[in-house]
Design an enzyme around this catalytic site. Structure first.
Site, PDB file in Angstrom:
ATOM      1  N   SER A   6       0.817  -1.226   0.000  1.00 20.87           N
ATOM      2  CA  SER A   6       0.000   0.000   0.000  1.00 20.87           C
ATOM      3  C   SER A   6       0.846   1.269   0.000  1.00 20.87           C
ATOM      4  O   SER A   6       0.440   2.299  -0.521  1.00 20.87           O
ATOM      5  CB  SER A   6      -0.918  -0.003   1.221  1.00 20.87           C
ATOM      6  OG  SER A   6      -0.130  -0.062   2.400  1.00 20.87           O
TER       7      SER A   6
ATOM      8  N   ASP B 173       7.650  -4.731   5.999  1.00 23.05           N
ATOM      9  CA  ASP B 173       6.807  -4.983   7.179  1.00 23.05           C
ATOM     10  C   ASP B 173       7.527  -4.588   8.459  1.00 23.05           C
ATOM     11  O   ASP B 173       6.908  -4.266   9.464  1.00 23.05           O
ATOM     12  CB  ASP B 173       6.416  -6.468   7.227  1.00 23.05           C
ATOM     13  CG  ASP B 173       5.618  -6.823   5.991  1.00 23.05           C
ATOM     14  OD1 ASP B 173       4.580  -6.177   5.755  1.00 23.05           O
ATOM     15  OD2 ASP B 173       6.069  -7.681   5.221  1.00 23.05           O
TER      16      ASP B 173
ATOM     17  N   LYS C  64      10.032  -8.654   4.862  1.00 23.29           N
ATOM     18  CA  LYS C  64       9.083  -8.305   3.803  1.00 23.29           C
ATOM     19  C   LYS C  64       8.243  -9.525   3.492  1.00 23.29           C
ATOM     20  O   LYS C  64       8.509 -10.622   3.979  1.00 23.29           O
ATOM     21  CB  LYS C  64       9.842  -7.836   2.559  1.00 23.29           C
ATOM     22  CG  LYS C  64      10.366  -6.414   2.702  1.00 23.29           C
ATOM     23  CD  LYS C  64      11.212  -5.973   1.512  1.00 23.29           C
ATOM     24  CE  LYS C  64      10.438  -6.016   0.214  1.00 23.29           C
ATOM     25  NZ  LYS C  64       9.155  -5.274   0.264  1.00 23.29           N
TER      26      LYS C  64
ATOM     27  N   GLU D  51       9.944  -9.195  -5.615  1.00 24.83           N
ATOM     28  CA  GLU D  51      10.528  -8.010  -4.962  1.00 24.83           C
ATOM     29  C   GLU D  51      12.029  -8.190  -4.778  1.00 24.83           C
ATOM     30  O   GLU D  51      12.821  -7.294  -5.054  1.00 24.83           O
ATOM     31  CB  GLU D  51       9.873  -7.784  -3.602  1.00 24.83           C
ATOM     32  CG  GLU D  51       8.463  -7.249  -3.675  1.00 24.83           C
ATOM     33  CD  GLU D  51       7.830  -7.142  -2.306  1.00 24.83           C
ATOM     34  OE1 GLU D  51       8.215  -7.892  -1.395  1.00 24.83           O
ATOM     35  OE2 GLU D  51       6.928  -6.288  -2.151  1.00 24.83           O
TER      36      GLU D  51
HETATM   37  O1  DER Z   1       4.921  -7.660   0.789  1.00 21.94           O
HETATM   38  C1  DER Z   1       5.785  -6.773   0.921  1.00 21.94           C
HETATM   39  O2  DER Z   1       6.982  -7.005   1.145  1.00 21.94           O
HETATM   40  C2  DER Z   1       5.321  -5.357   0.864  1.00 21.94           C
HETATM   41  O3  DER Z   1       6.366  -4.503   0.582  1.00 21.94           O
HETATM   42  C3  DER Z   1       4.588  -5.059   2.121  1.00 21.94           C
HETATM   43  O4  DER Z   1       4.875  -5.914   3.138  1.00 21.94           O
HETATM   44  C4  DER Z   1       4.638  -3.638   2.600  1.00 21.94           C
HETATM   45  O5  DER Z   1       3.319  -3.391   2.745  1.00 21.94           O
HETATM   46  P1  DER Z   1       2.650  -1.999   3.049  1.00 21.94           P
HETATM   47  O6  DER Z   1       3.425  -0.949   2.268  1.00 21.94           O
HETATM   48  O7  DER Z   1       1.269  -2.188   2.535  1.00 21.94           O
HETATM   49  O8  DER Z   1       2.752  -1.821   4.521  1.00 21.94           O
END
Ligand code: DER
Length: 233
Positions: free
Chosen positions: A31, A85, A95, A104
């Site tokens: 997000s 996270d 993450k 990623e």
């Molecule tokens: O899945 C991931 O690694 C994302 O980058 C995610 O964990 C980060 O999520 P957020 O920006 O919705 O907090």
């Protein structure tokens, strides 16, 4: 609202400080990264070449009308901006909360620099201090039961559970057709242990990738509730 504003702050500032028009940019997932794409669009950086890290990230790029590419066409990126996270004081990342860790990590690895954008709730001193859902581990579906068993034993001693979907019956299936295990740990209180785990997990046949991102970033933007940004670099 406060959380969202904090994400927006981090996403906007990271782009303003680090991205130039025409650069090859890896776009993370989650997000917070939505604001990264919004800012690239707002700045009119239509010459940026954007490589996604998930279906969600790909949709963000397309909907913003930015140039879409992939690693086959653009194998080296100038910068990737992604969420996390949790970030500890040594820049260890957890993450995979969004289940996008495989692409990623591949895209981050193909980039000269990885910049992380996050809200204040991700800002940790000790590893595992804030993120209690465990380390996401992407596994081939055929092997998830034996892998859970192996993870429960030494040297891992991790309690791994299969991540179940909310809006779909059955387990979460990643963009790559795999399952995700969330592996909680009692204590990982040394950098050496974390770095060992980072390698050992990948040695288990059937483990495709995991959400430990170690020694991959040196710059993190934490959006705060008071409209300021905390930069750890
Ligand atoms: O899945 C991931 O690694 C994302 O980058 C995610 O964990 C980060 O999520 P957020 O920006 O919705 O907090």
């Amino acid at each position: 609202k406060l959380l969202d504003d904090a994400k927006k702050l981090a996403g906007y500032r990271a782009v303003e400080d680090n991205v130039k028009n025409g650069q090859r940019v890896g776009i993370g997932s989650g997000s917070t990264v939505k604001y990264v794409v919004d800012k690239i669009k707002e700045l009119g950086y239509t010459d940026c070449i954007c490589v996604p890290t998930s279906f969600q990230s790909r949709q963000l790029i397309i909907e913003a009308g930015l140039k879409l590419s992939d690693l086959s066409i653009t194998p080296e990126l100038d910068i990737t901006i992604d969420g996390a996270d949790e970030v500890d004081q040594h820049f260890n990342l957890i993450k995979g909360g969004g289940g996008c860790q495989l692409q990623e990590k591949i895209v981050a690895h193909a980039s000269k620099e990885l910049v992380i954008v996050a809200d204040y709730s991700k800002d940790s001193v000790e590893f595992g201090q804030n993120w209690k859902k465990g380390i996401p581990i992407e596994v081939h579906p055929m092997a998830y039961v034996p892998i859970i068993k192996q993870l429960s034993q030494a040297p891992f001693n991790l309690k791994a559970t299969l991540r179940m979907a909310v809006n779909k019956a059955g387990p979460v299936v990643t963009d790559n057709g795999n399952f995700v295990l969330d592996a909680t740990f009692q204590s990982l209180n040394s950098q050496h242990e974390i770095e060992k785990l980072n390698v050992q997990l990948k040695m288990i046949p059937g483990v495709v990738e995991h959400g430990l991102f170690i020694n991959m970033t040196k710059k993190v933007y934490f959006g705060q509730t008071d409209g300021t940004i905390k930069l750890r670099s």
